[in-house]
Design a protein around this motif. Structure first.
Motif: not given
Length: 124
Positions: A38-58
């Motif tokens: 996510r990104q707010v105007s004027g700020k850096e884009r920040e990580f929110v959530a990630g998931i592996t290709r299998s969906g087994g890990s978040t």
């Protein structure tokens, strides 16, 4: 090449919920790790959530842990972000991203493809 299209953004009151979806093109979706940023105007884009290709890990940023849930459906080439107990500070443009490696990363420059973003606004 992978094309990503986000949907589901909008305006919600604090404490409410939204569900973001990201539809991916291509036949190799199940090979990619996926992330939401996510990104707010004027700020850096920040990580929110990630998931592996299998969906087994978040993995989640501390600011959203316990409130947001990332999931994927490899049969439908989609990844979703369920956002509950939303706060005004969650207001941002949310981006879906795909990484050619199967393991997620919190670093935005390690993702190869990006969607156009969808606006989420949380009113107090």
């Amino acid at each position: 090449q992978v094309q990503l299209v986000e949907s589901g953004g909008g305006l919600v009151q604090a404490g409410g919920s939204l569900r973001l979806s990201c539809a991916a093109s291509g036949r190799t979706f199940s090979s990619y790790a996926m992330g939401w940023f996510r990104q707010v105007s004027g700020k850096e884009r920040e990580f929110v959530a990630g998931i592996t290709r299998s969906g087994g890990s978040t993995y989640y940023a501390d600011s959203v842990k316990g409130r947001f849930t990332i999931s994927r459906d490899n049969a439908k080439n989609t990844v979703t972000l369920q956002m509950n107990s939303l706060k005004p500070e969650d207001t941002a443009v949310y981006y879906c991203a795909a990484r050619s490696l199967g393991v997620y990363s919190t670093r935005r420059y390690e993702y190869n493809w990006w969607g156009q973003g969808t606006q989420v606004t949380v009113s107090s």
